[in-house]
Design a protein around this motif. Structure first.
Motif, PDB file in Angstrom:
ATOM      1  N   GLY A  50       1.223   0.617  -7.508  1.00 32.33           N
ATOM      2  CA  GLY A  50       2.306   1.607  -7.534  1.00 32.33           C
ATOM      3  C   GLY A  50       3.681   1.005  -7.750  1.00 32.33           C
ATOM      4  N   SER A  51       3.812  -0.288  -7.621  1.00 35.18           N
ATOM      5  CA  SER A  51       5.151  -0.887  -7.646  1.00 35.18           C
ATOM      6  C   SER A  51       5.075  -2.350  -8.086  1.00 35.18           C
ATOM      7  CB  SER A  51       5.744  -0.783  -6.231  1.00 35.18           C
ATOM      8  OG  SER A  51       6.926  -1.541  -6.101  1.00 35.18           O
ATOM      9  N   GLY A  52       6.201  -2.866  -8.500  1.00 34.42           N
ATOM     10  CA  GLY A  52       6.388  -4.304  -8.692  1.00 34.42           C
ATOM     11  C   GLY A  52       5.355  -4.968  -9.591  1.00 34.42           C
ATOM     12  N   ILE A  53       4.818  -6.061  -9.089  1.00 34.61           N
ATOM     13  CA  ILE A  53       3.913  -6.906  -9.874  1.00 34.61           C
ATOM     14  C   ILE A  53       2.644  -6.134 -10.261  1.00 34.61           C
ATOM     15  CG2 ILE A  53       2.404  -8.942  -9.668  1.00 34.61           C
ATOM     16  CD1 ILE A  53       4.725 -10.219  -7.944  1.00 34.61           C
ATOM     17  N   GLY A  54       2.055  -5.413  -9.310  1.00 35.33           N
ATOM     18  CA  GLY A  54       0.822  -4.667  -9.574  1.00 35.33           C
ATOM     19  C   GLY A  54       1.034  -3.599 -10.628  1.00 35.33           C
TER      20      GLY A  54
ATOM     21  N   ALA B  18      -4.693   1.317  -7.725  1.00 39.36           N
ATOM     22  CA  ALA B  18      -4.853   1.730  -6.325  1.00 39.36           C
ATOM     23  C   ALA B  18      -3.601   1.385  -5.526  1.00 39.36           C
ATOM     24  CB  ALA B  18      -6.068   1.027  -5.725  1.00 39.36           C
ATOM     25  N   ASP B  19      -3.209   2.310  -4.653  1.00 34.85           N
ATOM     26  CA  ASP B  19      -2.057   2.052  -3.795  1.00 34.85           C
ATOM     27  C   ASP B  19      -2.172   2.979  -2.583  1.00 34.85           C
ATOM     28  OD1 ASP B  19       0.848   0.570  -4.695  1.00 34.85           O
ATOM     29  OD2 ASP B  19       0.906   1.824  -2.893  1.00 34.85           O
ATOM     30  N   ARG B  20      -1.515   2.577  -1.489  1.00 34.65           N
ATOM     31  CA  ARG B  20      -1.551   3.465  -0.318  1.00 34.65           C
ATOM     32  C   ARG B  20      -0.356   4.413  -0.289  1.00 34.65           C
ATOM     33  NH1 ARG B  20      -0.180  -0.512   4.865  1.00 34.65           N
ATOM     34  NH2 ARG B  20       1.869  -1.158   4.154  1.00 34.65           N
TER      35      ARG B  20
ATOM     36  N   HIS C 231      -5.843   6.675  -4.361  1.00 36.30           N
ATOM     37  CA  HIS C 231      -5.282   6.317  -3.054  1.00 36.30           C
ATOM     38  C   HIS C 231      -6.197   5.315  -2.359  1.00 36.30           C
ATOM     39  CE1 HIS C 231      -4.415   6.602   1.262  1.00 36.30           C
ATOM     40  NE2 HIS C 231      -3.171   6.635   0.805  1.00 36.30           N
ATOM     41  N   LEU C 232      -5.600   4.233  -1.828  1.00 35.21           N
ATOM     42  CA  LEU C 232      -6.394   3.219  -1.138  1.00 35.21           C
ATOM     43  C   LEU C 232      -5.508   2.400  -0.215  1.00 35.21           C
ATOM     44  CD1 LEU C 232      -9.019   1.498  -0.795  1.00 35.21           C
ATOM     45  CD2 LEU C 232      -8.189   0.070  -2.667  1.00 35.21           C
ATOM     46  N   ASP C 233      -5.986   2.237   1.022  1.00 37.31           N
ATOM     47  CA  ASP C 233      -5.372   1.248   1.917  1.00 37.31           C
ATOM     48  C   ASP C 233      -6.333   0.065   1.945  1.00 37.31           C
ATOM     49  OD1 ASP C 233      -4.456  -0.347   3.928  1.00 37.31           O
ATOM     50  OD2 ASP C 233      -4.138   1.277   5.360  1.00 37.31           O
ATOM     51  N   VAL C 234      -5.920  -1.062   1.391  1.00 38.56           N
ATOM     52  CA  VAL C 234      -6.845  -2.203   1.262  1.00 38.56           C
ATOM     53  C   VAL C 234      -7.237  -2.806   2.611  1.00 38.56           C
ATOM     54  CG1 VAL C 234      -6.151  -2.864  -1.089  1.00 38.56           C
ATOM     55  CG2 VAL C 234      -4.962  -3.881   0.887  1.00 38.56           C
ATOM     56  N   ALA C 235      -6.503  -2.456   3.660  1.00 36.94           N
ATOM     57  CA  ALA C 235      -6.858  -2.963   4.997  1.00 36.94           C
ATOM     58  C   ALA C 235      -8.106  -2.270   5.539  1.00 36.94           C
ATOM     59  CB  ALA C 235      -5.676  -2.769   5.949  1.00 36.94           C
TER      60      ALA C 235
ATOM     61  N   ALA D 259      -6.525  -8.380  -6.850  1.00 37.88           N
ATOM     62  CA  ALA D 259      -6.296  -8.136  -5.411  1.00 37.88           C
ATOM     63  C   ALA D 259      -4.840  -8.506  -5.152  1.00 37.88           C
ATOM     64  CB  ALA D 259      -7.249  -8.990  -4.583  1.00 37.88           C
ATOM     65  N   ASN D 260      -3.988  -7.529  -5.358  1.00 42.31           N
ATOM     66  CA  ASN D 260      -2.544  -7.800  -5.446  1.00 42.31           C
ATOM     67  C   ASN D 260      -1.738  -7.173  -4.312  1.00 42.31           C
ATOM     68  OD1 ASN D 260       0.148  -8.157  -7.065  1.00 42.31           O
ATOM     69  ND2 ASN D 260      -0.036  -5.954  -6.690  1.00 42.31           N
ATOM     70  N   ALA D 261      -2.254  -6.103  -3.691  1.00 42.11           N
ATOM     71  CA  ALA D 261      -1.445  -5.393  -2.667  1.00 42.11           C
ATOM     72  C   ALA D 261      -0.998  -6.366  -1.585  1.00 42.11           C
ATOM     73  CB  ALA D 261      -2.270  -4.260  -2.061  1.00 42.11           C
TER      74      ALA D 261
ATOM     75  N   SER E 263       4.133 -15.330   9.352  1.00 47.65           N
ATOM     76  CA  SER E 263       2.854 -14.698   9.015  1.00 47.65           C
ATOM     77  C   SER E 263       2.628 -14.691   7.496  1.00 47.65           C
ATOM     78  CB  SER E 263       2.802 -13.263   9.549  1.00 47.65           C
ATOM     79  OG  SER E 263       3.935 -12.535   9.133  1.00 47.65           O
ATOM     80  N   TYR E 264       3.696 -14.549   6.726  1.00 46.76           N
ATOM     81  CA  TYR E 264       3.546 -14.482   5.263  1.00 46.76           C
ATOM     82  C   TYR E 264       3.025 -15.811   4.708  1.00 46.76           C
ATOM     83  CZ  TYR E 264       4.670 -12.995   0.469  1.00 46.76           C
ATOM     84  OH  TYR E 264       4.593 -12.631  -0.860  1.00 46.76           O
ATOM     85  N   VAL E 265       3.593 -16.941   5.177  1.00 43.35           N
ATOM     86  CA  VAL E 265       3.112 -18.236   4.646  1.00 43.35           C
ATOM     87  C   VAL E 265       1.672 -18.504   5.096  1.00 43.35           C
ATOM     88  CG1 VAL E 265       5.381 -19.325   4.364  1.00 43.35           C
ATOM     89  CG2 VAL E 265       4.158 -19.643   6.498  1.00 43.35           C
TER      90      VAL E 265
ATOM     91  N   ALA F  41      -0.630 -16.214   5.725  1.00 37.89           N
ATOM     92  CA  ALA F  41      -1.506 -15.333   4.945  1.00 37.89           C
ATOM     93  C   ALA F  41      -1.692 -15.861   3.520  1.00 37.89           C
ATOM     94  CB  ALA F  41      -0.911 -13.922   4.897  1.00 37.89           C
ATOM     95  N   LYS F  42      -0.604 -16.260   2.883  1.00 38.21           N
ATOM     96  CA  LYS F  42      -0.709 -16.682   1.486  1.00 38.21           C
ATOM     97  C   LYS F  42      -1.459 -18.013   1.365  1.00 38.21           C
ATOM     98  CE  LYS F  42       1.191 -13.117  -0.456  1.00 38.21           C
ATOM     99  NZ  LYS F  42       0.352 -12.188  -1.234  1.00 38.21           N
ATOM    100  N   ALA F  43      -1.251 -18.918   2.326  1.00 37.48           N
ATOM    101  CA  ALA F  43      -2.032 -20.163   2.320  1.00 37.48           C
ATOM    102  C   ALA F  43      -3.511 -19.826   2.524  1.00 37.48           C
ATOM    103  CB  ALA F  43      -1.541 -21.103   3.418  1.00 37.48           C
TER     104      ALA F  43
ATOM    105  N   PRO G 273       9.999 -16.152  -6.484  1.00 38.22           N
ATOM    106  CA  PRO G 273      10.704 -14.897  -6.182  1.00 38.22           C
ATOM    107  C   PRO G 273      10.856 -13.985  -7.397  1.00 38.22           C
ATOM    108  CG  PRO G 273      12.240 -16.761  -6.180  1.00 38.22           C
ATOM    109  CD  PRO G 273      10.875 -17.340  -6.357  1.00 38.22           C
ATOM    110  N   PHE G 274      10.332 -12.762  -7.286  1.00 41.83           N
ATOM    111  CA  PHE G 274      10.410 -11.761  -8.345  1.00 41.83           C
ATOM    112  C   PHE G 274      11.147 -10.528  -7.834  1.00 41.83           C
ATOM    113  CE2 PHE G 274       7.442 -14.352 -10.486  1.00 41.83           C
ATOM    114  CZ  PHE G 274       7.421 -13.956 -11.820  1.00 41.83           C
ATOM    115  N   LYS G 275      11.838  -9.860  -8.743  1.00 45.75           N
ATOM    116  CA  LYS G 275      12.550  -8.631  -8.374  1.00 45.75           C
ATOM    117  C   LYS G 275      11.558  -7.474  -8.308  1.00 45.75           C
ATOM    118  CE  LYS G 275      16.284  -9.878 -11.181  1.00 45.75           C
ATOM    119  NZ  LYS G 275      17.233  -9.454 -12.207  1.00 45.75           N
ATOM    120  N   THR G 276      11.194  -7.084  -7.092  1.00 48.74           N
ATOM    121  CA  THR G 276      10.264  -5.965  -6.881  1.00 48.74           C
ATOM    122  C   THR G 276      10.771  -5.179  -5.666  1.00 48.74           C
ATOM    123  OG1 THR G 276       8.846  -7.110  -5.276  1.00 48.74           O
ATOM    124  CG2 THR G 276       8.331  -7.462  -7.610  1.00 48.74           C
ATOM    125  N   ASN G 277       9.930  -4.302  -5.143  1.00 54.82           N
ATOM    126  CA  ASN G 277      10.320  -3.525  -3.952  1.00 54.82           C
ATOM    127  C   ASN G 277       9.857  -4.161  -2.649  1.00 54.82           C
ATOM    128  OD1 ASN G 277      11.726  -1.310  -5.150  1.00 54.82           O
ATOM    129  ND2 ASN G 277       9.752  -0.674  -6.010  1.00 54.82           N
ATOM    130  N   ILE G 278       9.365  -5.399  -2.701  1.00 52.16           N
ATOM    131  CA  ILE G 278       8.797  -5.980  -1.484  1.00 52.16           C
ATOM    132  C   ILE G 278       9.858  -6.184  -0.393  1.00 52.16           C
ATOM    133  CG2 ILE G 278       8.975  -8.473  -2.018  1.00 52.16           C
ATOM    134  CD1 ILE G 278       5.940  -8.567  -0.952  1.00 52.16           C
TER     135      ILE G 278
END
Ligand SMILES: NC(=O)c1ccc[n+]([C@@H]2O[C@H](COP(=O)([O-])OP(=O)(O)OC[C@H]3O[C@@H](n4cnc5c(N)ncnc54)[C@H](O)[C@@H]3O)[C@@H](O)[C@H]2O)c1
Length: 268
Positions: free
Chosen positions: A22-26, A43-45, A63-67, A91-93, A164-166, A168-170, A197-202
């Motif tokens: 729904g947004s940004g990179i995806g 797919a997006d939530r 509609h999808l919540d990947v969690a 798997a981008n969300a 938490s972000y680092v 998760a990504k690692a 770093p990309f210009k998105t809505n994150i």
């Protein structure tokens, strides 16, 4: 396209699932592959964002919540039911939440367990659920390409994002390697994109604060944030036969961010 370009990069007729479409990179990945002739399930939530992509030719919003592992299975099952196969999954969300180990004032941060779980549920478990669900039809087909959106923050420490972000990504970087090893015998490939770093809505959406943009830009050798269109080439490569001998790898698209040493002062 010339016949040679077609042979290398053709995705026409491929069935592709993009999470976080729904947004940004995806969204850019979904629109790009659809424009190249793929059938894309976006797919997006976020219902509003799904509304924004509903008129995009070649993109079916879902509609999808990947969690939610069961919901991911259901979406993948219905894609296979409706389209007969699943060729490519992004798997981008992902989300950004939470603080650092220490605060800018130098104290140990109060641990926000809710934010910690919220982030890991999407950025790790969401990827785990998506990769597992995709693996079933791809194994049956004995073909497929899975692409996880990791981050340069998964490849080094990064004072500008949360603890938490680092983590998760690692985590997903090694998930990609392990899944690539597991699925290789069925010719299913698993790779990761590691954006800088990309210009998105994150960051919350809306126009990006020029000071924030400049700060992020200063962490990149090319001196600016990326535009999502600058990821289109790698997305097409990983979705097409161009990457038929590539698996278990992480591809940075970061304007040289990994060349820079980052300031340790997050308030700078
Ligand atoms: N923007 C960057 O600088 C950057 C850098 C490195 C990695 N990434 C990663 O790129 C991916 C995409 O982020 P973006 O920057 O395009 O952000 P974004 O906020 O613009 O887009 C993310 C999309 O994912 C959706 N989403 C969030 N949680 C979801 C869930 N549980 N289920 C389904 N959809 C969900 C959101 O609704 C949104 O539409 C994320 O994994 C992010 O961590 C972004």
């Amino acid at each position: 396209m010339s016949a040679l370009l077609d042979e290398i990069f053709d995705v026409a007729g491929s069935v592709v699932l993009v999470t976080g479409a729904g947004s940004g990179i995806g969204r850019t990945i979904a629109e790009t592959l659809a424009a190249c002739g793929a059938t894309v399930i976006g797919a997006d939530r976020d219902e509003d964002r799904l509304g924004e992509i509903k008129d995009t030719q070649g993109v079916e919003p879902v509609h999808l919540d990947v969690a939610d592992a069961g919901a991911v299975d259901n979406v993948v099952n219905s894609i296979v039911e409706n389209h007969g196969r699943l060729d490519v999954v992004f798997a981008n969300a992902g989300i950004a939440r939470g603080g650092g180990l220490t605060t800018p004032q130098g104290t140990i941060d109060a641990f926000d367990l809710t934010a910690w779980h919220e982030l890991l549920d999407v950025n790790v478990h969401g990827v785990v659920h998506t990769v597992r669900a995709a693996a079933r039809p791809m194994k049956r087909q004995a073909s497929g390409s899975i692409v996880v959106t990791a981050s340069t923050a998964g490849l080094r420490a990064d004072p500008l994002v949360s603890y938490s972000y680092v983590v998760a990504k690692a985590g997903v970087v090694n998930l990609v390697r392990q899944a690539a090893l597991d699925l290789a015998r069925w010719q299913v490939r698993v790779n990761a994109i590691a954006p800088g770093p990309f210009k998105t809505n994150i960051g919350g959406g809306g126009p990006i604060d020029p000071a924030v943009e400049a700060r992020w830009g200063s962490t990149v050798a090319l001196g600016r944030m990326g535009e999502t269109r600058e990821l289109r080439g790698l997305a097409l490569l990983l979705a097409s036969n161009a990457s038929s001998f590539m698996t278990g790898c992480v591809y940075p698209v970061d304007g040289g961010a990994l060349l820079q040493s980052l300031s340790l002062d997050p308030a700078e």
